[in-house]
Design an enzyme around this catalytic site. Structure first.
Site, PDB file in Angstrom:
ATOM      1  N   LYS A  14       0.821  -1.233  -0.112  1.00  0.00           N
ATOM      2  CA  LYS A  14      -0.080   0.043  -0.035  1.00  0.00           C
ATOM      3  C   LYS A  14       0.921   1.188   0.052  1.00  0.00           C
ATOM      4  CE  LYS A  14      -3.960  -1.059   2.947  1.00  0.00           C
ATOM      5  NZ  LYS A  14      -4.444  -0.833   4.443  1.00  0.00           N
ATOM      6  N   GLU A  42      -7.313  -2.718  17.300  1.00  0.00           N
ATOM      7  CA  GLU A  42      -8.363  -3.775  16.798  1.00  0.00           C
ATOM      8  C   GLU A  42      -9.373  -3.151  15.761  1.00  0.00           C
ATOM      9  OE1 GLU A  42     -11.717  -6.820  18.529  1.00  0.00           O
ATOM     10  OE2 GLU A  42     -10.518  -5.489  19.999  1.00  0.00           O
ATOM     11  N   ASP A  73      -8.067   1.889   4.792  1.00  0.00           N
ATOM     12  CA  ASP A  73      -8.857   0.575   4.913  1.00  0.00           C
ATOM     13  C   ASP A  73      -9.550   0.188   3.940  1.00  0.00           C
ATOM     14  OD1 ASP A  73      -8.942  -1.375   7.124  1.00  0.00           O
ATOM     15  OD2 ASP A  73     -11.105  -1.289   6.312  1.00  0.00           O
ATOM     16  N   SER A  74      -9.222  -0.864   3.136  1.00  0.00           N
ATOM     17  CA  SER A  74      -9.550  -1.346   1.817  1.00  0.00           C
ATOM     18  C   SER A  74     -10.085  -2.937   1.821  1.00  0.00           C
ATOM     19  CB  SER A  74      -8.529  -0.999   0.887  1.00  0.00           C
ATOM     20  OG  SER A  74      -7.407  -1.348   1.331  1.00  0.00           O
ATOM     21  N   GLY A 157      -1.742  -8.854  -2.903  1.00  0.00           N
ATOM     22  CA  GLY A 157      -2.959  -9.258  -2.462  1.00  0.00           C
ATOM     23  C   GLY A 157      -3.849  -9.922  -3.634  1.00  0.00           C
ATOM     24  N   TYR A 158      -5.188  -9.286  -3.909  1.00  0.00           N
ATOM     25  CA  TYR A 158      -6.186  -9.870  -4.563  1.00  0.00           C
ATOM     26  C   TYR A 158      -5.981  -9.444  -6.056  1.00  0.00           C
ATOM     27  CZ  TYR A 158      -8.200 -11.358  -0.255  1.00  0.00           C
ATOM     28  OH  TYR A 158      -8.287 -12.031   0.942  1.00  0.00           O
ATOM     29  N   LYS A 179      -2.054   1.251 -12.842  1.00  0.00           N
ATOM     30  CA  LYS A 179      -2.969   1.003 -11.644  1.00  0.00           C
ATOM     31  C   LYS A 179      -3.623   2.117 -10.873  1.00  0.00           C
ATOM     32  CE  LYS A 179      -3.579  -1.946  -7.429  1.00  0.00           C
ATOM     33  NZ  LYS A 179      -3.163  -2.724  -6.393  1.00  0.00           N
ATOM     34  N   ARG A 185      -7.516   2.915  -4.575  1.00  0.00           N
ATOM     35  CA  ARG A 185      -6.742   3.651  -3.768  1.00  0.00           C
ATOM     36  C   ARG A 185      -6.409   5.202  -4.564  1.00  0.00           C
ATOM     37  NH1 ARG A 185      -4.110  -0.138  -2.722  1.00  0.00           N
ATOM     38  NH2 ARG A 185      -5.239  -0.690  -0.839  1.00  0.00           N
TER      39      ARG A 185
END
Ligand code: ITT
Length: 200
Positions: A14, A42, A73-74, A157-158, A179, A185
């Site tokens: 990131k 958390e 946060d993604s 990641g994905y 990208k 993002r």
């Protein structure tokens, strides 16, 4: 002196994208690690925005008074799987499980599902805590489809299973600049950059 942006992420992939997107601004981008800050929060919010704010607030409490603190946060939402893994994307099948395995598992869960039902999106919320405590959030989304196999070696990641129909490529087949131009993002951070310019 250049203004400091402290980015509250432990995800180096990131951070690489973030530095590239915020590169041409007047701000110096530091990771929390660079700033000597450690947070262990958390992520128990129920939205991307809440979780991004949880991370940004925790870092802001330990940052310098004039720092701008941001957090990301993604996640990946797959419509056929009721928008799983969503806000649990990092934790899906366990935080330490390789993305080879996570990606293959998602492909397997979509076995026999036709193209038009493989719709998915990456979502990114960026939160900011400004000197003085004002808070901002911005969201960016990219729509796509889950592929039938992993493709490409860029991104993280994905990305290898996320196909962008207009480009005929997965986000792992795009270079960083390509990208960032279309990604969740990239969109969220550019929106945040503009908001920050207005309020600072
Ligand atoms: P920080 O909380 O420290 O920032 P994290 O990786 O735990 O790092 P998240 O809780 O926001 O971050 O989880 C986001 C997950 O969503 C990430 O680990 C990937 O699995 C996925 N993801 C997000 N953006 C992605 C992208 O651009 N390409 C591929 N996968 C992405």
């Amino acid at each position: 002196m250049k203004r400091r942006i402290v980015f509250a992420t432990g995800n180096t992939d990131k951070l690489r994208e973030i530095r590239e997107i915020l590169g041409e601004t007047d701000w110096t981008v530091l990771s929390i690690k660079d700033a000597g800050i450690r947070i262990d929060v958390e992520e128990n919010g129920s939205t991307y925005e809440e979780n991004a704010l949880i991370k940004a607030r925790a870092a802001a409490a330990l940052a310098q008074a004039d720092d701008i603190v941001l957090a990301d946060d993604s996640g990946l939402e797959i419509d056929y799987l009721n928008r799983e893994p969503g806000i649990y994307s990092a934790r899906y099948l366990g935080e330490d499980t390789s993305y080879r395995i996570k990606n293959q598992n998602l492909i397997d869960r979509l076995q026999g599902v036709p193209d038009e039902k493989r719709t998915a999106r990456f979502v990114c919320a960026i939160a900011a805590v400004l000197p003085g405590g004002k808070e901002l959030t911005c969201r960016g989304v990219i729509e796509g489809r889950i592929g039938y196999e992993e493709r490409g070696s860029g991104g993280f990641g994905y990305d290898p299973i996320f196909q962008v129909p207009e480009l005929g490529k997965s986000t792992a087949e795009l270079n960083e600049e390509e990208k960032n131009a279309v990604s969740h993002r990239g969109k969220a951070l550019r929106a945040m950059r503009e908001k920050l310019k207005e309020v600072l």
